[in-house]
Design a protein around this motif. Structure first.
Motif, PDB file in Angstrom:
ATOM      1  N   LEU A 119      20.503   9.336  11.885  1.00 24.30           N
ATOM      2  CA  LEU A 119      21.672   8.978  11.263  1.00 24.30           C
ATOM      3  C   LEU A 119      21.635   7.355  11.058  1.00 24.30           C
ATOM      4  O   LEU A 119      20.979   6.831  11.757  1.00 24.30           O
ATOM      5  N   PRO A 120      22.646   7.002  10.215  1.00 22.71           N
ATOM      6  CA  PRO A 120      22.762   5.500   9.804  1.00 22.71           C
ATOM      7  C   PRO A 120      23.384   4.922  11.090  1.00 22.71           C
ATOM      8  O   PRO A 120      24.239   5.350  12.012  1.00 22.71           O
ATOM      9  N   GLY A 121      23.055   3.735  11.418  1.00 27.92           N
ATOM     10  CA  GLY A 121      23.888   2.722  12.206  1.00 27.92           C
ATOM     11  C   GLY A 121      25.443   2.967  11.931  1.00 27.92           C
ATOM     12  O   GLY A 121      25.878   3.193  10.918  1.00 27.92           O
ATOM     13  N   GLY A 122      26.226   2.703  13.120  1.00 26.96           N
ATOM     14  CA  GLY A 122      27.707   2.859  13.015  1.00 26.96           C
ATOM     15  C   GLY A 122      28.426   3.105  14.206  1.00 26.96           C
ATOM     16  O   GLY A 122      27.601   3.412  15.302  1.00 26.96           O
ATOM     17  N   THR A 123      29.350   3.633  14.006  1.00 24.26           N
ATOM     18  CA  THR A 123      30.308   4.163  15.330  1.00 24.26           C
ATOM     19  C   THR A 123      30.279   5.585  15.607  1.00 24.26           C
ATOM     20  O   THR A 123      30.578   6.210  14.642  1.00 24.26           O
ATOM     21  N   TYR A 124      30.017   6.103  16.638  1.00 26.54           N
ATOM     22  CA  TYR A 124      30.155   7.533  16.758  1.00 26.54           C
ATOM     23  C   TYR A 124      30.705   7.785  18.322  1.00 26.54           C
ATOM     24  O   TYR A 124      30.921   6.782  18.910  1.00 26.54           O
ATOM     25  N   PHE A 125      31.338   9.062  18.358  1.00 28.56           N
ATOM     26  CA  PHE A 125      32.040   9.477  19.407  1.00 28.56           C
ATOM     27  C   PHE A 125      31.566  10.609  20.249  1.00 28.56           C
ATOM     28  O   PHE A 125      31.074  11.607  19.492  1.00 28.56           O
ATOM     29  N   VAL A 140      28.313   2.787  19.783  1.00 32.27           N
ATOM     30  CA  VAL A 140      27.716   1.959  18.681  1.00 32.27           C
ATOM     31  C   VAL A 140      26.295   2.053  18.430  1.00 32.27           C
ATOM     32  O   VAL A 140      25.481   1.749  19.463  1.00 32.27           O
ATOM     33  N   MET A 141      25.823   2.720  17.428  1.00 30.31           N
ATOM     34  CA  MET A 141      24.213   2.743  17.122  1.00 30.31           C
ATOM     35  C   MET A 141      23.923   1.538  16.216  1.00 30.31           C
ATOM     36  O   MET A 141      24.521   1.465  15.137  1.00 30.31           O
ATOM     37  N   VAL A 142      22.978   0.743  16.436  1.00 29.56           N
ATOM     38  CA  VAL A 142      22.578  -0.011  15.377  1.00 29.56           C
ATOM     39  C   VAL A 142      21.097   0.118  14.690  1.00 29.56           C
ATOM     40  O   VAL A 142      20.441   0.740  15.476  1.00 29.56           O
ATOM     41  N   GLN A 143      20.709  -0.621  13.772  1.00 27.17           N
ATOM     42  CA  GLN A 143      19.664  -0.031  13.104  1.00 27.17           C
ATOM     43  C   GLN A 143      18.694  -1.357  13.468  1.00 27.17           C
ATOM     44  O   GLN A 143      18.869  -2.436  13.513  1.00 27.17           O
TER      45      GLN A 143
END
Length: 143
Positions: A119-125, A140-143
């Motif tokens: 998945l792309p970086g971004g906010t997840y819950f 928060v996932m960063v790439q």
């Protein structure tokens, strides 16, 4: 005590493992079994005797690649832990309404969706649901 690891093959053909302490009889009865499920991820039981259901903030947060999420289950009951994107779409299920024994667990999410696609970086819950508990944490996932 013996430890047994159950290997689940998810609908998307990804592996899911659950390790838990069992008696010798349970160990001999269940060794080598593979069960079908719809969950992805890895869950490890850490022991402990929690007094209430709980999902802890993931670590690390922010993360690259994978992150760990702690959950506590005060009694044996079905547990659901799912990952949603910022739009509210469920992108992965780490625990799919599995009956977990009382204890503290660590879930590992590798940042992929149901199909194993990164998945792309971004906010997840991450949301944990039991019979009497529901809580969501922000990751928060960063790439």
């Amino acid at each position: 005590k013996f430890l047994i690891t159950f290997n689940f093959i998810a609908n998307n053909l990804r592996n899911f493992k659950m390790t838990k302490p069992v008696t010798k009889r349970e160990f001999l009865k269940n060794s080598g079994k593979v069960a079908a499920g719809a969950a992805i991820g890895v869950i490890e039981q850490n022991g402990g005797f929690p007094s209430g259901s709980k999902i802890s903030q993931n670590y690390p947060n922010q993360f690259i690649g994978s992150t760990k999420i702690g959950i506590s289950v005060p009694k044996a009951e079905p547990v659901q832990v799912e990952i949603s994107d910022i739009k509210g779409n469920v992108v992965a299920v780490l625990v799919n309404n599995e009956l977990l024994d009382r204890g503290d667990y660590t879930l590992t999410w590798d940042g992929t969706d149901y199909s194993g696609k990164a998945l792309p970086g971004g906010t997840y819950f991450a949301r944990m649901v039991t019979s009497g508990y529901m809580k969501t944490i922000k990751m928060v996932m960063v790439q």
